[in-house]
Design a protein around this motif. Sequence first.
Motif, PDB file in Angstrom:
ATOM      1  N   ASN A   6      13.256 -32.501  22.852  1.00  0.00           N
ATOM      2  CA  ASN A   6      14.074 -32.750  23.862  1.00  0.00           C
ATOM      3  C   ASN A   6      14.605 -34.102  23.524  1.00  0.00           C
ATOM      4  N   LYS A   7      15.803 -34.184  22.947  1.00  0.00           N
ATOM      5  CA  LYS A   7      16.472 -35.105  22.433  1.00  0.00           C
ATOM      6  C   LYS A   7      17.883 -35.136  22.462  1.00  0.00           C
ATOM      7  N   THR A   8      18.645 -36.278  22.567  1.00  0.00           N
ATOM      8  CA  THR A   8      20.083 -36.331  22.609  1.00  0.00           C
ATOM      9  C   THR A   8      20.431 -36.507  21.196  1.00  0.00           C
ATOM     10  N   LEU A   9      21.172 -35.745  20.699  1.00  0.00           N
ATOM     11  CA  LEU A   9      21.736 -35.971  19.295  1.00  0.00           C
ATOM     12  C   LEU A   9      23.401 -35.963  19.190  1.00  0.00           C
ATOM     13  N   GLN A  10      23.965 -36.397  18.084  1.00  0.00           N
ATOM     14  CA  GLN A  10      25.296 -36.441  17.964  1.00  0.00           C
ATOM     15  C   GLN A  10      25.673 -35.085  17.422  1.00  0.00           C
ATOM     16  N   VAL A  11      26.644 -34.638  18.297  1.00  0.00           N
ATOM     17  CA  VAL A  11      27.327 -33.039  17.383  1.00  0.00           C
ATOM     18  C   VAL A  11      28.742 -33.060  17.153  1.00  0.00           C
ATOM     19  N   THR A  23      30.412 -35.868  19.797  1.00  0.00           N
ATOM     20  CA  THR A  23      29.796 -36.160  21.261  1.00  0.00           C
ATOM     21  C   THR A  23      28.522 -36.019  21.010  1.00  0.00           C
ATOM     22  N   PHE A  24      27.683 -36.552  22.155  1.00  0.00           N
ATOM     23  CA  PHE A  24      26.152 -36.463  22.393  1.00  0.00           C
ATOM     24  C   PHE A  24      25.700 -35.274  22.997  1.00  0.00           C
ATOM     25  N   ILE A  25      24.899 -34.664  22.729  1.00  0.00           N
ATOM     26  CA  ILE A  25      24.535 -33.335  23.432  1.00  0.00           C
ATOM     27  C   ILE A  25      22.796 -33.447  23.452  1.00  0.00           C
ATOM     28  N   ARG A  26      22.203 -33.147  24.452  1.00  0.00           N
ATOM     29  CA  ARG A  26      20.982 -32.950  24.693  1.00  0.00           C
ATOM     30  C   ARG A  26      20.434 -31.505  24.204  1.00  0.00           C
ATOM     31  N   VAL A  27      19.572 -31.698  23.325  1.00  0.00           N
ATOM     32  CA  VAL A  27      18.879 -30.095  22.722  1.00  0.00           C
ATOM     33  C   VAL A  27      17.714 -30.203  23.441  1.00  0.00           C
ATOM     34  N   SER A  28      17.133 -29.129  24.012  1.00  0.00           N
ATOM     35  CA  SER A  28      15.863 -29.051  24.329  1.00  0.00           C
ATOM     36  C   SER A  28      15.294 -27.595  23.863  1.00  0.00           C
ATOM     37  N   ILE A  29      14.231 -27.573  23.376  1.00  0.00           N
ATOM     38  CA  ILE A  29      13.454 -26.369  22.786  1.00  0.00           C
ATOM     39  C   ILE A  29      12.163 -26.165  23.444  1.00  0.00           C
ATOM     40  N   VAL A  44      13.440 -20.944  23.997  1.00  0.00           N
ATOM     41  CA  VAL A  44      14.453 -21.021  24.819  1.00  0.00           C
ATOM     42  C   VAL A  44      15.178 -22.408  24.304  1.00  0.00           C
ATOM     43  N   VAL A  45      16.312 -22.165  23.772  1.00  0.00           N
ATOM     44  CA  VAL A  45      17.284 -23.496  23.375  1.00  0.00           C
ATOM     45  C   VAL A  45      18.214 -23.575  24.216  1.00  0.00           C
ATOM     46  N   ARG A  46      18.084 -24.911  24.743  1.00  0.00           N
ATOM     47  CA  ARG A  46      19.260 -25.236  25.761  1.00  0.00           C
ATOM     48  C   ARG A  46      20.060 -26.597  25.547  1.00  0.00           C
ATOM     49  N   LEU A  47      21.476 -26.308  25.511  1.00  0.00           N
ATOM     50  CA  LEU A  47      22.072 -27.503  25.399  1.00  0.00           C
ATOM     51  C   LEU A  47      22.665 -28.083  26.618  1.00  0.00           C
ATOM     52  N   THR A  48      22.437 -29.505  27.009  1.00  0.00           N
ATOM     53  CA  THR A  48      22.952 -29.812  28.196  1.00  0.00           C
ATOM     54  C   THR A  48      23.788 -31.255  27.929  1.00  0.00           C
ATOM     55  N   ASP A  49      24.442 -31.948  28.745  1.00  0.00           N
ATOM     56  CA  ASP A  49      25.168 -32.968  28.405  1.00  0.00           C
ATOM     57  C   ASP A  49      24.852 -34.162  29.671  1.00  0.00           C
ATOM     58  N   ASP A  50      24.026 -35.124  29.269  1.00  0.00           N
ATOM     59  CA  ASP A  50      23.708 -35.946  30.409  1.00  0.00           C
ATOM     60  C   ASP A  50      24.965 -36.557  31.282  1.00  0.00           C
ATOM     61  N   ALA A  51      26.192 -36.478  30.523  1.00  0.00           N
ATOM     62  CA  ALA A  51      27.291 -37.177  31.358  1.00  0.00           C
ATOM     63  C   ALA A  51      28.254 -36.063  31.988  1.00  0.00           C
ATOM     64  N   ASP A  52      27.606 -34.905  31.652  1.00  0.00           N
ATOM     65  CA  ASP A  52      28.518 -33.782  32.325  1.00  0.00           C
ATOM     66  C   ASP A  52      27.477 -32.807  32.966  1.00  0.00           C
ATOM     67  N   LEU A  53      27.366 -32.952  34.105  1.00  0.00           N
ATOM     68  CA  LEU A  53      26.193 -32.181  34.805  1.00  0.00           C
ATOM     69  C   LEU A  53      26.336 -30.589  34.804  1.00  0.00           C
ATOM     70  N   TYR A  54      27.905 -30.154  34.572  1.00  0.00           N
ATOM     71  CA  TYR A  54      27.916 -28.758  34.487  1.00  0.00           C
ATOM     72  C   TYR A  54      27.678 -28.018  33.063  1.00  0.00           C
ATOM     73  N   LYS A 149      23.039 -23.771  38.622  1.00  0.00           N
ATOM     74  CA  LYS A 149      22.445 -24.030  39.800  1.00  0.00           C
ATOM     75  C   LYS A 149      21.041 -24.160  39.653  1.00  0.00           C
ATOM     76  N   LYS A 150      20.378 -23.376  38.966  1.00  0.00           N
ATOM     77  CA  LYS A 150      18.872 -23.385  38.767  1.00  0.00           C
ATOM     78  C   LYS A 150      18.560 -24.760  37.933  1.00  0.00           C
ATOM     79  N   TYR A 151      19.423 -24.909  36.882  1.00  0.00           N
ATOM     80  CA  TYR A 151      19.273 -25.911  35.990  1.00  0.00           C
ATOM     81  C   TYR A 151      19.290 -27.444  36.864  1.00  0.00           C
ATOM     82  N   LEU A 152      20.386 -27.285  37.806  1.00  0.00           N
ATOM     83  CA  LEU A 152      20.765 -28.767  38.505  1.00  0.00           C
ATOM     84  C   LEU A 152      19.515 -28.897  39.475  1.00  0.00           C
ATOM     85  N   ALA A 153      19.072 -27.910  40.077  1.00  0.00           N
ATOM     86  CA  ALA A 153      18.073 -27.893  40.918  1.00  0.00           C
ATOM     87  C   ALA A 153      16.788 -28.537  40.357  1.00  0.00           C
ATOM     88  N   ALA A 154      16.495 -27.978  39.357  1.00  0.00           N
ATOM     89  CA  ALA A 154      15.302 -28.590  38.418  1.00  0.00           C
ATOM     90  C   ALA A 154      15.658 -29.920  38.116  1.00  0.00           C
TER      91      ALA A 154
END
Lengths: 186, 186
Positions: A6-11, A23-29, A44-54, A149-154
């Motif tokens: 679970n780290k933020t990486l430059q992409v 840009t920077f993206i959070r990758v979690s496995i 489960v591989v998931r990409l999220t962006d700490d600056a863009d909640l959607y 929605k589920k991700y944001l609730a968590a």
Amino acid sequence: MDLLFNKTLQVQVKCKDCDDRRTFIRVSIELQLTSNPVHRKDLVVRLTDDADLYFLYNLVISEEDFQSLKVQQGLLIDFTSFPQKFIDLLDQCIAEQDKDHPRFLLQLSSTSSALDHSPASLNVVETNAFKHLTHLSLKLLPGSDVEVKKYLAACLATVKQEKEQLQQRLRTTEEDLSRQLSYAQQ
Amino acid sequence: MDLLFNKTLQVQVKCKDCDDRRTFIRVSIELQLTSNPVHRKDLVVRLTDDADLYFLYNLVISEEDFQSLKVQQGLLIDFTSFPQKFIDLLDQCIAEQDKDHPRFLLQLSSTSSALDHSPASLNVVETNAFKHLTHLSLKLLPGSDVEVKKYLAACLATVKQEKEQLQQRLRTTEEDLSRQLSYAQQ
């Protein structure tokens, strides 16, 4: 649920008709264990962006999915060793991400004109003197409204809990220190 | 956006085929100003549940909507005075909510078997010796996935900010008090 990475990486983001940008993206496995109806492990591989909640991209790889990925991309490892190998590749990207010409680069590439709402490939690319070598290419899907929605609730549940812990810590710190202070001033 | 009311209230929940129960629900009332394409004010009533992040009911009342509400429910006030009158009614419910037989009661009632995914009426009901008098009945719709997603993102952004402020406060409190402490101990 077993969080492996679970780290933020430059992409490097590549879209159709748009300039490449970094840009920077959070990758979690995560390794997700399901026992119903049968025992199975999904990666489960998931990409999220700490600056863009959607922003949310997902990929679920079952053991069967991995077999076709293995054939497709000529991988020589099995499903059990795959997560660690993938993490090693991501760590190599992190180690190189501040360099002007990184040898290992994480790329998020979409065939459509923007990243939104279209599938994207997450590639680990090595650049040597001769060519670009794609070590791994995973196809991720943008999260549906329900998934976001589920991700944001968590996230909200976690941040609320962290906030409460901070409030508690602030209270005890204030109490402790003013007790010590009044004791020292006597 | 003008937040007029934002409080947690005890609500009596009535569904088809289920026992009445009492629970706490957050009611917020906002005046939303839109200037595109024309200047207009909408009143937004929103029900959420601090304990259930997915719970969201919405109602947007425009000035035109209010005219039919006014006729339908025999209201004698205009759109401008409506929000304050509604808030007064809610405050009366709050004042009575700890009583065994509250004279004013907020009711959330649905014709389907559960609250999930079906419209519900939010009623302010006065009970006197003779009968139940409904002062106001508003029909709210459950939030869609997109609406819940937006609501959660807004909550998350707020809680993240509050968490950062707390972190900052904890840091300065620790610094201030240990400086005072070391000074007092000298």
